[in-house]
Structures are given as C-alpha cells and as structure tokens.
Design a protein around this motif. Structure first.
Motif, PDB file in Angstrom:
ATOM      1  N   THR A   5      39.256  36.892  42.176  1.00  0.00           N
ATOM      2  CA  THR A   5      39.590  37.608  43.402  1.00  0.00           C
ATOM      3  C   THR A   5      39.709  36.610  44.544  1.00  0.00           C
ATOM      4  N   ARG A  27      49.619  39.620  45.864  1.00  0.00           N
ATOM      5  CA  ARG A  27      49.641  40.847  45.061  1.00  0.00           C
ATOM      6  C   ARG A  27      50.889  40.931  44.196  1.00  0.00           C
ATOM      7  N   PRO A  32      44.310  39.699  42.536  1.00  0.00           N
ATOM      8  CA  PRO A  32      43.528  40.606  43.388  1.00  0.00           C
ATOM      9  C   PRO A  32      43.090  39.899  44.659  1.00  0.00           C
ATOM     10  N   VAL A  33      43.115  40.610  45.766  1.00  0.00           N
ATOM     11  CA  VAL A  33      42.822  39.981  47.054  1.00  0.00           C
ATOM     12  C   VAL A  33      42.170  40.981  47.996  1.00  0.00           C
ATOM     13  N   VAL A  57      31.610  41.218  44.983  1.00  0.00           N
ATOM     14  CA  VAL A  57      32.865  40.960  44.285  1.00  0.00           C
ATOM     15  C   VAL A  57      32.566  40.832  42.803  1.00  0.00           C
ATOM     16  N   ALA A  61      35.446  34.216  42.499  1.00  0.00           N
ATOM     17  CA  ALA A  61      36.203  34.375  43.750  1.00  0.00           C
ATOM     18  C   ALA A  61      36.721  33.025  44.221  1.00  0.00           C
TER      19      ALA A  61
END
Length: 237
Positions: A5, A27, A32-33, A57, A61
C-alpha cells in the motif's frame, strides 16, 4: 505478487487533494493507495499520527512524503511494515535534527520572507503560533508551474503549519535502514533544491531531478512522481 500500500503524506500549506493526479496514476496500475490528512501541528505529534495510520494498514507500506511530509516519513517510517521511503521535494532530516537546523545550513529560500503568522488556542488555555504563505506570494513561492487560477485557489485553501514543527527534532531516521527514492524539484522556492539534494544524498536515495519543477510538483508532474513510486514498489515486492 501483491503490491504494498502506498501511503501519501502531504506537507505544509496544502492538503491531501494535491495528490489527485498521483493517486489516479497509481490506481490505474493496480497499486493500492491512501492519502491521510496531515495534522500539521508538530513533528512529534504528526509522526505519531502517521504511525497510527500505518499500524492499521494491512501488509507492507511504501511511505511517500512531500515537503514537510518528508520529515514525517523519516520518523514514522521506522514502523516494521514500511518497506520503502519516497521523498518528493522534501526535507530529509537526520535523527536529532530539526528542520530549522537542516535548512539553516543552506541559503534561505523565498519562503522565509513570505510567511504570515497566525495564532491558535491550546487546550491548556494558552495559544501558539502557526504560519501560512502570504496569499500574494503563494503562486511564485509554492506553485510557479501550475496555472494561475489553480495557484490562486491553492493559496486561498492552504492549511497552516504550527511553528513548533520547525524546531522539534526527529526522533528517528528511517532512511538509515529503509531503501529510499527522492524527487528533487529544481526550481523550488519553498524548500531549496540544495536542501533536497543534500538530504537525498545523505539518505543514499535513488534520485530523479526535474530542473523546472516548483514546490507544487505533485500537481504539475504527477506522472513523474507516480513513476518514481512505482520504481519503489517494484523494488520492494
């Protein structure tokens, strides 16, 4: 492979909507953000807030920090699930170093003479100082390479930074143990490009420099930033 992420951290005088183009680019590549709101109340408390976001999260990450957000990812990036750091026109302090000390080693940027002071109340009944950029100076200091009408809206909507953020020291330097990437905005008048280059070099970051980019590079060059983030994502999968 599952992508980590990407957590986008905005800096002072801005909000998370500045990442709109970068978010779209990431995206579209299936990455994923999230882009949490930065409280902008001080390095210690803001980094603690970011650490609390990271703790929620799911999985690894990649932390991305713009400007003052670079100081936050330097501290909060010590979290176990952070696998990479990406600095965008950012300050990259060392452990025990304040932003004033870091930037004071280089000629002052145009920001120094363009700040406007405000006050805000504290819970104990006292007050503290926060700063914004003078609205008339904002386009040239912060957003010289975006359309004038957009720069005007950004100036009106800017979020203030607590003055304490300049003097609090970083409690960690995650770049000492995490791989780093950095984008240097070569025409930045908010954070001197010399400050950006110094921090990136000290962190051993992979560096991309855009000679004509202003501090608002995340709006003017979202594809370039997204490409750098993708490099970090690919390297850490």
């Amino acid at each position: 492979m599952t992508n980590p992420t990407v957590v986008l951290v905005h800096g002072a005088f801005a909000d998370a909507t500045g990442w709109i183009g970068v978010i779209s680019e990431l995206r579209s590549s299936g990455i994923p953000v999230i882009a949490p709101s930065n409280p902008l109340r001080g390095l210690t408390s803001d980094a603690a807030y970011l650490a609390s976001v990271l703790a929620q999260v799911d999985g690894p990450a990649v932390l991305v920090g713009h400007a003052y957000g670079g100081a936050l990812i330097t501290v909060a990036g010590a979290a176990e699930n952070v696998v990479a750091l990406v600095y965008v026109a950012a300050c990259v302090p060392d452990e025990g170093e304040s932003l004033d000390r870091l930037q004071g080693s280089f000629p002052a940027s145009s920001l120094t003479d363009s700040l406007k002071e405000w006050t805000y109340p504290l819970l104990d009944g006292g007050s503290a100082v926060e700063v914004t950029i003078e609205e008339s100076a904002f386009p040239s200091v912060f957003a010289a390479d975006v359309p004038a009408d957009v720069a005007g809206v950004l100036a009106a909507a800017q979020r203030p930074l607590a003055a304490a953020a300049f003097t609090e020291t970083a409690s960690a330097a995650a770049w000492r143990t995490k791989p780093s990437w950095a984008l240097v905005a070569g025409a930045d008048r908010t954070i001197s490009p010399e400050v950006q280059r110094f921090g990136a070099a000290r962190a051993g970051a992979v560096v991309v420099e855009l000679p004509d980019a202003s501090h608002a590079v995340l709006l003017s060059e979202p594809t370039q930033i997204a490409d750098l983030i993708k490099d970090a994502v690919r390297a850490t999968r």
